[in-house]
Design an enzyme around this catalytic site. Sequence first.
Site, PDB file in Angstrom:
ATOM      1  N   ARG A  26     -25.867 -37.759 -48.686  1.00 23.93           N
ATOM      2  CA  ARG A  26     -26.996 -37.412 -48.279  1.00 23.93           C
ATOM      3  C   ARG A  26     -29.056 -38.193 -48.477  1.00 23.93           C
ATOM      4  O   ARG A  26     -29.388 -37.921 -47.889  1.00 23.93           O
ATOM      5  CB  ARG A  26     -26.949 -37.620 -50.401  1.00 23.93           C
ATOM      6  N   GLU A  61     -15.703 -27.668 -63.489  1.00 25.22           N
ATOM      7  CA  GLU A  61     -16.317 -26.217 -62.269  1.00 25.22           C
ATOM      8  C   GLU A  61     -15.807 -25.883 -61.341  1.00 25.22           C
ATOM      9  O   GLU A  61     -15.328 -26.535 -60.570  1.00 25.22           O
ATOM     10  CB  GLU A  61     -17.321 -27.663 -62.033  1.00 25.22           C
ATOM     11  N   LYS A 106     -18.837 -24.964 -66.483  1.00 26.86           N
ATOM     12  CA  LYS A 106     -19.986 -25.164 -64.858  1.00 26.86           C
ATOM     13  C   LYS A 106     -19.006 -24.309 -64.321  1.00 26.86           C
ATOM     14  O   LYS A 106     -18.784 -24.169 -63.524  1.00 26.86           O
ATOM     15  CB  LYS A 106     -20.227 -26.925 -64.731  1.00 26.86           C
ATOM     16  N   SER A 149     -26.604 -25.810 -58.828  1.00 28.74           N
ATOM     17  CA  SER A 149     -27.695 -25.359 -58.127  1.00 28.74           C
ATOM     18  C   SER A 149     -27.163 -24.828 -56.899  1.00 28.74           C
ATOM     19  O   SER A 149     -27.905 -24.464 -56.265  1.00 28.74           O
ATOM     20  CB  SER A 149     -28.958 -26.243 -57.840  1.00 28.74           C
ATOM     21  N   GLY A 200     -27.119 -25.425 -54.271  1.00 28.51           N
ATOM     22  CA  GLY A 200     -27.741 -25.625 -52.140  1.00 28.51           C
ATOM     23  C   GLY A 200     -28.621 -25.213 -52.225  1.00 28.51           C
ATOM     24  O   GLY A 200     -29.415 -24.218 -51.336  1.00 28.51           O
ATOM     25  N   ARG A 206     -28.639 -31.218 -56.643  1.00 26.57           N
ATOM     26  CA  ARG A 206     -29.940 -31.539 -55.680  1.00 26.57           C
ATOM     27  C   ARG A 206     -30.590 -30.571 -56.391  1.00 26.57           C
ATOM     28  O   ARG A 206     -31.787 -31.585 -55.488  1.00 26.57           O
ATOM     29  CB  ARG A 206     -29.263 -30.725 -54.428  1.00 26.57           C
TER      30      ARG A 206
HETATM   31  P1  13P Z   1     -25.281 -28.751 -57.046  1.00 23.53           P
HETATM   32  O1  13P Z   1     -26.566 -28.769 -58.138  1.00 23.53           O
HETATM   33  O2  13P Z   1     -26.104 -29.881 -55.886  1.00 23.53           O
HETATM   34  O3  13P Z   1     -24.666 -28.207 -56.347  1.00 23.53           O
HETATM   35  O4  13P Z   1     -25.318 -30.038 -57.753  1.00 23.53           O
HETATM   36  C1  13P Z   1     -23.942 -29.604 -58.937  1.00 23.53           C
HETATM   37  C2  13P Z   1     -22.482 -30.886 -59.289  1.00 23.53           C
HETATM   38  O5  13P Z   1     -22.288 -31.266 -59.880  1.00 23.53           O
HETATM   39  C3  13P Z   1     -22.207 -30.305 -57.755  1.00 23.53           C
HETATM   40  O6  13P Z   1     -20.142 -30.535 -58.492  1.00 23.53           O
END
Ligand code: 13P
Length: 330
Positions: A31, A176, A218, A260, A262, A294
């Site tokens: 990143r 998640e 999530k 988010s 991407g 992000r």
């Molecule tokens: P993003 O919001 O960048 O998608 O990341 C969230 C996240 O925790 C990915 O595992």
Amino acid sequence: MTDLISIARSFFVPGKGILAADESVHSATARLASYGIEAGEEMRRQYRDLFLSAPGAEDYLSGVILFSETLEQKGNDKKLFSDSLAERGIFPGIKVDLGTEPISTSPQELITQGLLDLPERLIEYKKQGAVFTKWRAVIRIDGDELPTASAIHENAKRLASYAKDVQMAGLVPILEPEVLHEGKHSRQKAKEVLVETLGTLFSVLEENAVDCSGVILKTSMAISGDKNQKKDLSPEVAEDTIAALMECVPRQVPGIVFLSGGQSTDEATVNLAAIVAKARELQAPWPLTFSYARALQDEALSVWQGKEENKDAARKVFIDRLKKVSAAVR
Ligand code: 13P
């Protein structure tokens, strides 16, 4: 369990959400490199300090997900990040999965690793101040071929095992199952996969007697793939996302947070506002908020560029974005 339930609920203070600052060493390095920043351990520490020690972030954050490297690091104030976050009323959490690897029978799909020594690691993380944890599974869409039902099911089983271990250790698990934004698929397809993924997850959690009143979900939003020409309108995203959640997520789940995935920072903000408004209109049973990586960090990183002299300006951009995302969930 009562403690876990009340901790899980307390993430959902109106206007607050969770910062995902848990990129692995590999992802954080990549990143930073994408902003022209060459990163070793010290630069990654400064990167974390930029966000975690930003004055005023406590007005918008109820929790921060850390990576194991960061749990052992100190901010520029010489305090452990986990301690200074806790002092400011922000729960420190930890990503505990160890990343993904291809599934042998379906090598285009991924299964998440990290269950083997998880109970031992959880004891250590708890000693280091972690209050909650995260495990990310990855579900990829490709035409009508992917995802396979077995990839969804295997990932759900591991999420259930993880959730049990984490609750047993006295920590709150964030589950998640990320349905990836990458691809040509339509929003309708994303919604169908979201329903299949979340439906499978909650039935596997039930089979394994995981107490859903002490977990946080999530999730991705129902949006068209990033290579689909169609631009979704935020009311469309809201309608499909809330419909998928209402179909699959039990009401005792104390709250749901969004990644988010991407989307641009503005898309992630506007879509979230529409989703929260829709949830309110339909009297959805759970509070909703953000858990972005992000969409909270990208703008600030492009201002910072790894330079001390840009830090204040970068933090201002970060706080401005937090204000917008916080307004979106209010
Ligand atoms: P993003 O919001 O960048 O998608 O990341 C969230 C996240 O925790 C990915 O595992």
